[in-house]
Design a protein around this motif. Sequence first.
Motif, short mmCIF file in Angstrom:
data_model
loop_
_atom_site.label_atom_id
_atom_site.label_comp_id
_atom_site.label_asym_id
_atom_site.label_seq_id
_atom_site.Cartn_x
_atom_site.Cartn_y
_atom_site.Cartn_z
N ILE A 108 0.80 -1.25 -0.18
CA ILE A 108 -0.08 0.07 0.14
C ILE A 108 0.98 1.12 -0.08
CG2 ILE A 108 -1.73 1.29 1.20
CD1 ILE A 108 -2.91 -1.26 2.15
N ALA A 109 1.00 2.03 -1.05
CA ALA A 109 1.84 3.17 -1.24
C ALA A 109 1.08 4.55 -1.11
CB ALA A 109 2.36 2.86 -2.58
N ILE A 110 1.60 5.32 -0.75
CA ILE A 110 1.18 6.57 -0.60
C ILE A 110 2.29 7.63 -1.50
CG2 ILE A 110 0.52 8.45 0.88
CD1 ILE A 110 1.32 5.66 2.68
N ASP A 111 1.39 7.99 -2.48
CA ASP A 111 2.25 8.90 -3.54
C ASP A 111 1.63 10.55 -3.54
OD1 ASP A 111 3.40 6.48 -4.45
OD2 ASP A 111 1.82 5.96 -5.81
N ASP A 112 2.50 11.14 -4.14
CA ASP A 112 2.26 12.42 -4.14
C ASP A 112 1.44 12.96 -5.56
OD1 ASP A 112 4.03 12.37 -6.66
OD2 ASP A 112 5.48 13.92 -5.61
N ASP A 113 1.06 13.99 -5.72
CA ASP A 113 0.22 14.17 -6.95
C ASP A 113 1.01 14.40 -8.24
OD1 ASP A 113 1.51 16.83 -6.52
OD2 ASP A 113 -0.47 17.84 -6.28
N SER A 114 2.34 13.94 -8.38
CA SER A 114 3.08 14.24 -9.69
C SER A 114 2.44 13.08 -10.66
CB SER A 114 4.39 14.05 -9.33
OG SER A 114 4.70 12.69 -8.92
N GLY A 115 2.03 12.14 -10.46
CA GLY A 115 1.77 11.05 -11.39
C GLY A 115 2.86 10.01 -11.37
N SER A 116 3.68 10.19 -10.81
CA SER A 116 4.97 9.16 -10.79
C SER A 116 4.98 8.36 -9.65
CB SER A 116 6.26 9.99 -10.87
OG SER A 116 7.38 9.16 -11.15
N SER A 117 4.85 7.00 -9.71
CA SER A 117 4.98 6.22 -8.60
C SER A 117 6.54 6.00 -8.29
CB SER A 117 4.29 4.71 -8.81
OG SER A 117 4.83 4.12 -10.12
N SER A 118 7.33 6.19 -9.08
CA SER A 118 9.08 5.98 -8.63
C SER A 118 9.25 7.35 -8.08
CB SER A 118 9.56 5.65 -10.02
OG SER A 118 9.23 6.69 -10.96
N THR A 119 9.35 8.34 -8.48
CA THR A 119 9.89 9.58 -8.15
C THR A 119 8.97 10.19 -7.12
OG1 THR A 119 9.31 11.11 -9.73
CG2 THR A 119 11.25 10.04 -9.84
N GLY A 120 7.61 10.02 -7.21
CA GLY A 120 6.83 10.59 -6.22
C GLY A 120 6.20 9.70 -4.80
N ASN A 121 6.72 8.79 -4.81
CA ASN A 121 6.48 7.94 -3.26
C ASN A 121 6.96 8.84 -2.11
OD1 ASN A 121 7.29 5.19 -1.59
ND2 ASN A 121 5.23 5.50 -2.25
N LEU A 122 5.93 8.63 -1.34
CA LEU A 122 6.12 9.38 -0.08
C LEU A 122 6.32 8.34 1.09
CD1 LEU A 122 3.27 12.25 -0.38
CD2 LEU A 122 5.89 12.48 -0.27
N ALA A 123 5.77 7.36 1.09
CA ALA A 123 5.84 6.14 1.85
C ALA A 123 5.12 5.06 1.53
CB ALA A 123 5.37 6.66 3.30
N ARG A 124 5.45 3.85 2.04
CA ARG A 124 4.58 2.49 1.66
C ARG A 124 4.70 1.39 2.77
NH1 ARG A 124 7.02 -1.89 -1.46
NH2 ARG A 124 9.42 -1.46 -1.72
N TRP A 125 3.79 0.83 3.06
CA TRP A 125 3.47 -0.33 3.88
C TRP A 125 3.67 -1.65 3.01
CZ3 TRP A 125 4.03 0.19 8.73
CH2 TRP A 125 3.77 1.46 9.65
N TYR A 126 3.99 -2.63 3.43
CA TYR A 126 4.13 -3.84 2.54
C TYR A 126 4.23 -5.08 3.35
CZ TYR A 126 9.26 -4.64 2.33
OH TYR A 126 10.55 -5.00 2.80
N GLY A 127 3.94 -6.20 3.04
CA GLY A 127 4.22 -7.33 3.96
C GLY A 127 3.43 -8.65 3.30
N GLY A 128 3.23 -9.68 4.46
CA GLY A 128 2.76 -10.89 4.13
C GLY A 128 1.32 -11.11 4.78
N SER A 129 0.97 -11.98 5.14
CA SER A 129 -0.29 -12.51 5.89
C SER A 129 -0.20 -12.03 7.21
CB SER A 129 -0.86 -13.88 5.64
OG SER A 129 0.19 -14.82 5.88
N THR A 130 1.07 -12.00 7.82
CA THR A 130 1.26 -12.13 9.50
C THR A 130 2.15 -11.14 9.73
OG1 THR A 130 3.01 -13.70 9.30
CG2 THR A 130 0.99 -14.58 9.75
N VAL A 131 2.78 -10.41 8.72
CA VAL A 131 3.67 -9.09 9.04
C VAL A 131 3.92 -8.21 8.10
CG1 VAL A 131 6.34 -8.79 9.01
CG2 VAL A 131 5.58 -11.02 10.17
N ALA A 132 4.12 -6.99 8.50
CA ALA A 132 3.88 -5.70 8.00
C ALA A 132 5.26 -4.99 8.06
CB ALA A 132 2.84 -4.57 8.32
#
Length: 289
Positions: A108-132
């Motif tokens: 789950i990524a939080i992006d800015d309003d630039s439209g670029s998911s690579s240079t505009g990413n502000l933060a993200r959560w990721y993980g599996g079924s038991t860990v984040a």
Amino acid sequence: HEGVIEIAAAGAANSPQTVAIHIHVVPPACLRETFSYYDGELTTMGGTSWSGNATGQLLVEKGTLRVVGGGGAASATRAVPCAGATNIYEVKLRVRQGTGTGDFFWNIAIDDDSGSSSTGNLARWYGGSTVARGRIGSTITDDLVLSGPAAWDELRVRIDAAANASEFFFNGESHGAISHGSGPTNRVGAIRVERFDRAGTGGDSITFDDLVVESVTVRPFHRADPDASGLTDLADVIAILNFLFRRGPAPACAESADSQNDGEVDIADALYILFHIFAGGPPPTPPGP
């Protein structure tokens, strides 16, 4: 807020009647996503808000969002225009442990309003079924173990776009701030939910709910940071001494100058910072920079 409403009718034998009320004021937010759609694919049932190539990988089930593991990448994005005077934002959501192998398959990524998911990413959560985990670029928090299949945990990230850093919280406890660099803009623009291509996670799943994006209207103070730079350094010592002895400007927040947290601002607070910086003294008590 609590109160009583009195209802009266002329000539009624049971008049007047009273009804106790309880009002909960919900603060304004850029987004409050409760996933209260009909059950089905997120991009179909929530298609007026969410778009992307995800189908059965992201499912709405009883007012929650379930991410299902498996082969083939898929995603859905929701535009969230969010700008504020402080350039500080909080994004939080609830997560519930699912089933599976433990391999990581969601993001789950939080992006800015630039439209670029690579240079505009502000933060993200990721993980599996038991860990984040929280992550920006190659910098990652420690593993955050979810409480169990019957319990909800809270993932929260505080994005300080002016300081170019995002701080990750798990159930209210900070797990560190990570720089997101100067590439993103100072505004939140989109939330992106992804299922990674992980063929070995075909039976895995995890559930989310109550996604909130809000602009923080009051900048939080940091103890031992009276110049509000986001750091504790020699400039903070100078700011305290100027205030005490040279009629310099008072700190915008007196607590930020109370380095040793004794309820007073005096020369001991400047010495506390010097001892911390140059002699290995203890760090400021929370909330420190």
